[in-house]
Design a protein around this motif. Structure first.
Motif, PDB file in Angstrom:
ATOM      1  N   ALA A  89      -1.541   8.057   3.163  1.00  0.00           N
ATOM      2  CA  ALA A  89      -1.671   7.015   2.146  1.00  0.00           C
ATOM      3  C   ALA A  89      -1.870   7.626   0.758  1.00  0.00           C
ATOM      4  CB  ALA A  89      -2.824   6.073   2.490  1.00  0.00           C
ATOM      5  N   ASP A  90      -2.598   8.739   0.683  1.00  0.00           N
ATOM      6  CA  ASP A  90      -2.733   9.456  -0.589  1.00  0.00           C
ATOM      7  C   ASP A  90      -1.372   9.928  -1.083  1.00  0.00           C
ATOM      8  OD1 ASP A  90      -5.492   9.254  -0.986  1.00  0.00           O
ATOM      9  OD2 ASP A  90      -5.922  11.047   0.185  1.00  0.00           O
ATOM     10  N   CYS A  91      -0.579  10.493  -0.169  1.00  0.00           N
ATOM     11  CA  CYS A  91       0.750  10.968  -0.527  1.00  0.00           C
ATOM     12  C   CYS A  91       1.642   9.809  -0.991  1.00  0.00           C
ATOM     13  CB  CYS A  91       1.377  11.682   0.657  1.00  0.00           C
ATOM     14  SG  CYS A  91       2.974  12.457   0.314  1.00  0.00           S
ATOM     15  N   LEU A  92       1.568   8.692  -0.280  1.00  0.00           N
ATOM     16  CA  LEU A  92       2.368   7.525  -0.653  1.00  0.00           C
ATOM     17  C   LEU A  92       1.946   6.975  -2.012  1.00  0.00           C
ATOM     18  CD1 LEU A  92       2.557   5.751   2.830  1.00  0.00           C
ATOM     19  CD2 LEU A  92       4.349   7.100   1.695  1.00  0.00           C
ATOM     20  N   ALA A  93       0.656   7.075  -2.331  1.00  0.00           N
ATOM     21  CA  ALA A  93       0.201   6.689  -3.676  1.00  0.00           C
ATOM     22  C   ALA A  93       0.847   7.586  -4.717  1.00  0.00           C
ATOM     23  CB  ALA A  93      -1.318   6.779  -3.760  1.00  0.00           C
ATOM     24  N   GLY A  94       0.978   8.877  -4.398  1.00  0.00           N
ATOM     25  CA  GLY A  94       1.656   9.788  -5.309  1.00  0.00           C
ATOM     26  C   GLY A  94       3.129   9.460  -5.465  1.00  0.00           C
ATOM     27  N   VAL A  95       3.780   9.057  -4.377  1.00  0.00           N
ATOM     28  CA  VAL A  95       5.182   8.644  -4.442  1.00  0.00           C
ATOM     29  C   VAL A  95       5.330   7.459  -5.391  1.00  0.00           C
ATOM     30  CG1 VAL A  95       7.097   7.639  -3.122  1.00  0.00           C
ATOM     31  CG2 VAL A  95       5.772   9.536  -2.159  1.00  0.00           C
ATOM     32  N   TRP A  96       4.437   6.476  -5.267  1.00  0.00           N
ATOM     33  CA  TRP A  96       4.465   5.341  -6.199  1.00  0.00           C
ATOM     34  C   TRP A  96       4.352   5.831  -7.641  1.00  0.00           C
ATOM     35  CZ3 TRP A  96       0.096   4.604  -9.286  1.00  0.00           C
ATOM     36  CH2 TRP A  96       0.274   3.624 -10.272  1.00  0.00           C
ATOM     37  N   ALA A  97       3.383   6.704  -7.916  1.00  0.00           N
ATOM     38  CA  ALA A  97       3.154   7.170  -9.285  1.00  0.00           C
ATOM     39  C   ALA A  97       4.384   7.893  -9.824  1.00  0.00           C
ATOM     40  CB  ALA A  97       1.934   8.087  -9.327  1.00  0.00           C
TER      41      ALA A  97
END
Length: 300
Positions: free
Chosen positions: A218-226
């Motif tokens: 989920a942390d990685c996916l937050a980075g993908v969004w950013a």
């Protein structure tokens, strides 16, 4: 972070000031699965069978508050009525903007994979409210409930981040929201139900290790969004990335355990160390690729 001139999501329910949350409930062992489109999104991303007890879906925040009870209501009770629209206050509008950007980013990513992204809802509350996963309380921090596919957020948490955890800034707050939406993405691709099933089969420490992988993803996916939000709308300003990395570090299990008890018990980790959280957020931010977020492959 630039945000005030962008679209607000309409999928926001403002229950702040609604004055109560209704009855409590017992426990059920877990929640329902995702939407079964994982193979269309990332080939092999969920080849490793996993799932997750909804109690560990509470994103980076609940561990900060000491792991409050996150049991799930045995009978889903109707939630209190709230205003279904973008809020008028600044912090509510900020949350609505971040949610809108996640909607646009993940809709495009899913579409490119031949799938359809279903937007999550967001409930803003103060103190406590009901969710399909049981009572949501401020002490739990922001969390995602897979049973009703909503992110629950007491906006006072952002002040807590600034004052207690020394993680201020708009982009740090956006990272928290994007992390919870990351759990929704995991739910959409069918990952969460698989993790939950596996957790029921293994030992407590092994179940915790699965939870860590879910949280780091989920942390990685937050980075993908950013990554995609900045590419499309140029949201990042000087110091924003450092804000998010500071927030990721501040909510690492090792950092929090040292602060609360003076020592670290790695087998009890449920969200990942500070270094791991920073690493995986940075992985998503730098790559912009969901394929890079497979925390279930190899070591983390």
């Amino acid at each position: 972070m630039r945000w005030d001139d962008f679209r607000r999501s309409d999928n926001v329910e403002d229950r702040r000031g609604s004055g109560g949350f209704g009855g409590s409930g017992g426990r059920i062992p877990g929640g329902r699965g995702g939407l079964g489109i994982g193979g269309l999104i990332v080939i092999g991303l969920i080849a490793w069978a996993t799932g997750i007890n909804p109690a560990v879906l509470i994103g980076g925040a609940e561990i900060l508050m000491g792991g409050k009870d996150s049991g799930y209501s045995q009978q889903q009770q109707p939630a209190p009525a709230g205003k279904q629209a973008a809020p008028n206050d600044q912090i509510g509008q900020f949350a609505a903007v971040v949610l809108a950007q996640t909607e646009d980013v993940w809709t495009d990513i899913f579409k490119a994979q031949g799938a359809t992204y279903q937007d999550p809802g967001m409930v803003l509350f103060s103190g406590a409210t009901r969710s399909a996963c049981g009572t949501a309380q401020s002490a739990m921090g922001p969390f995602y409930c897979p049973l009703d596919e909503k992110v629950y957020l007491d906006t006072s948490f952002f002040q807590e981040m600034k004052q207690r955890f020394k993680a201020p800034g708009d982009f740090a707050a956006a990272y928290v929201i994007a992390h919870e939406v990351g759990h929704h993405v995991e739910n959409q691709i069918g990952l969460l139900a698989k993790v939950q099933a596996e957790q029921r089969r293994v030992s407590r420490s092994e179940a915790n290790a699965l939870s860590v992988r879910v949280e780091l993803m989920a942390d990685c996916l937050a980075g993908v969004w950013a990554h995609h939000a900045d590419a499309q709308w140029q949201i990042l300003e000087k110091g924003d990335v450092e804000e998010a990395l500071n927030a990721a570090s501040a909510i690492g299990d090792d950092t929090l355990q040292k602060q609360s008890q003076g020592y670290v018990v790695r087998d009890s980790f449920t969200h990942g160390s500070s270094a791991q959280r920073v690493k995986w957020f940075r992985t998503g931010l730098d790559s912009g690729s969901m394929n890079k977020c497979n925390t279930f492959q190899g070591s983390i």
